[in-house]
Structure formats: C-alpha cells, structure tokens
Design a protein around this motif. Structure first.
Motif, PDB file in Angstrom:
ATOM      1  N   ALA A 108       0.820  -1.216   0.000  1.00 46.85           N
ATOM      2  CA  ALA A 108       0.000   0.000   0.000  1.00 46.85           C
ATOM      3  C   ALA A 108       0.851   1.261   0.000  1.00 46.85           C
ATOM      4  O   ALA A 108       0.541   2.241  -0.688  1.00 46.85           O
ATOM      5  CB  ALA A 108      -0.936  -0.014   1.205  1.00 46.85           C
ATOM      6  N   ASP A 109       1.960   1.265   0.756  1.00 47.44           N
ATOM      7  CA  ASP A 109       2.821   2.442   0.815  1.00 47.44           C
ATOM      8  C   ASP A 109       3.497   2.693  -0.525  1.00 47.44           C
ATOM      9  O   ASP A 109       3.589   3.837  -0.998  1.00 47.44           O
ATOM     10  CB  ASP A 109       3.877   2.267   1.916  1.00 47.44           C
ATOM     11  N   GLU A 111       2.389   1.731  -3.472  1.00 46.64           N
ATOM     12  CA  GLU A 111       1.361   2.151  -4.427  1.00 46.64           C
ATOM     13  C   GLU A 111       1.018   3.626  -4.248  1.00 46.64           C
ATOM     14  O   GLU A 111       0.861   4.368  -5.228  1.00 46.64           O
ATOM     15  CB  GLU A 111       0.112   1.290  -4.266  1.00 46.64           C
ATOM     16  N   ARG A 112       0.924   4.060  -2.999  1.00 48.34           N
ATOM     17  CA  ARG A 112       0.600   5.464  -2.732  1.00 48.34           C
ATOM     18  C   ARG A 112       1.691   6.393  -3.274  1.00 48.34           C
ATOM     19  O   ARG A 112       1.405   7.397  -3.926  1.00 48.34           O
ATOM     20  CB  ARG A 112       0.436   5.660  -1.223  1.00 48.34           C
ATOM     21  N   LYS A 113       2.974   6.042  -3.039  1.00 48.12           N
ATOM     22  CA  LYS A 113       4.083   6.872  -3.519  1.00 48.12           C
ATOM     23  C   LYS A 113       4.129   6.908  -5.046  1.00 48.12           C
ATOM     24  O   LYS A 113       4.353   7.962  -5.652  1.00 48.12           O
ATOM     25  CB  LYS A 113       5.406   6.348  -2.962  1.00 48.12           C
TER      26      LYS A 113
END
Length: 214
Positions: A108-109, A111-113
């Motif tokens: 998730a981290d 993908e967010r970046k």
C-alpha cells in the motif's frame, strides 16, 4: 425329351419354393455394412449433444480458465466504460474498471508513492507545471518549453500503480483528459510512467525513480 421336360420344370419349381420357405423361416441378421449400435453411454451422450438446451447447460457448467477469471477481456472492459464526454461523473467507473482488470500487487505504501509521482509527472509533462521537481526526466528547468495542454482543462480521470514484471519495477497507468493548444478536448487519453526501485544507504531505505520517456 418332350415328355420329361414338364416333369423337370415341375420338380425345379417345387425345389425353389421349398428353398424360399426355408429362407423366410430363418431369423434376420443385419449385414456387416450396417451401422453399428452405440454403447449405452455413448448413445445417451449423443442424445444430450443433439439437444440445444442440454448442450447449453453443459457449456454453462464448464469451469472457466484461470486466465479468463483473473483478467477480463479488452472488449468486456471497453463495454463497461462510460461514453466519451461523460465528464467527471464517469471517472469513478473508469477507475473501477482499471482496478478490476489489474488487481493490486504492490504494498500500500509503495502504491501510494507511485501514484503521487505518476500524477505529478503527467501534469508536469502535459501542462509544464512542476517540471523542476524532476530534472532528470525533463532536463534543465530553466529552459522554456511551451506546454502541450492547458492547465485549466487538464484532469486525471483514473490511475493505478502495478508491478512491471519484477518487484523492483513498476508502472503507473493513467487515464486523463485535456485540451491541446489547438483547442481540441479529448478524454480517456492513456499514459504510462515506468519506475525502478533504488536503494539508498544514506537514507536507509528505497525510493522509486521514474524513467525518462522515450
């Protein structure tokens, strides 16, 4: 000779008649060239295949392949998309279609970046806003480059970040709309930005580095 001929004909006639009766009395057997009968199992299967209804039911029970279940076809995705010119109301449908077609496979981290970087790169590339943030991609930030699209009507409609064949490679897939310098507005444009993961000993972690457009 004249007196014996009628007698011979009578005897021959009686012999033929008796032979005919004997042949009629024998049980009938099919010749070798006749069509063989199907075994019970094959016969029932043939009857089932002859029936359109039963054939349809058999096809519906057949399991789909893993590839078909995992990734929808392009025609199915296209049919689910809103029509061109739908506006902001159709963006959510495009986003859901992308997510359904390519299930998430990144942390998730990460993908967010990647999504934040991909959105910023697309905006900088099309409108010129924020190019100084990525000098390795866009070159000298002081060099004046006329933007290809107007900032006012630029809009990212949907975006996803996924692996690109390796845990250390990723691609951000973006769908967007904009008005070019000629005044033509087009939506559902597609742009991909590719990234590689680099490890920094100084910072004690890894970062995603965008690759220059070719």
């Amino acid at each position: 000779m004249t007196t014996s001929s009628p007698r011979l004909l009578l005897i021959a006639t009686l012999v033929l008649a008796v032979a005919g009766v004997v042949l009629l009395a024998l049980p009938h057997r099919p010749s070798a060239s006749a069509s063989p009968t199907l075994p019970p199992g094959a016969a029932s299967a043939a009857r089932a295949s002859d029936s359109p209804a039963s054939g349809h039911r058999a096809a519906s029970r057949a399991p789909a392949s893993d590839t078909t279940a995992a990734t929808p076809t392009r025609s199915a995705i296209a049919s689910a998309l809103p029509p061109h010119g739908e506006g902001v109301a159709g963006d959510a449908v495009i986003q859901k279609s992308l997510e359904a077609a390519w299930p998430a496979d990144l942390a998730a981290d990460d993908e967010r970046k990647l999504l934040a970087a991909g959105r910023g790169l697309l905006r900088a590339d099309t409108t010129g806003v924020g190019r100084a943030t990525w000098p390795a991609v866009f070159g000298d930030p002081g060099q004046a480059i006329a933007p290809a699209f107007a900032t006012a009507r630029f809009r990212i409609q949907a975006a996803i970040a996924r692996r690109d064949g390796s845990p250390n490679k990723a691609v951000v897939h973006l769908v967007w709309a904009g008005t070019d310098r000629g005044g033509t507005y087009t939506d559902r444009r597609i742009t991909d930005w590719y990234f590689t993961r680099t490890t920094s000993k100084k910072e004690g972690g890894s970062t995603w580095t965008p690759q220059p457009r070719t």
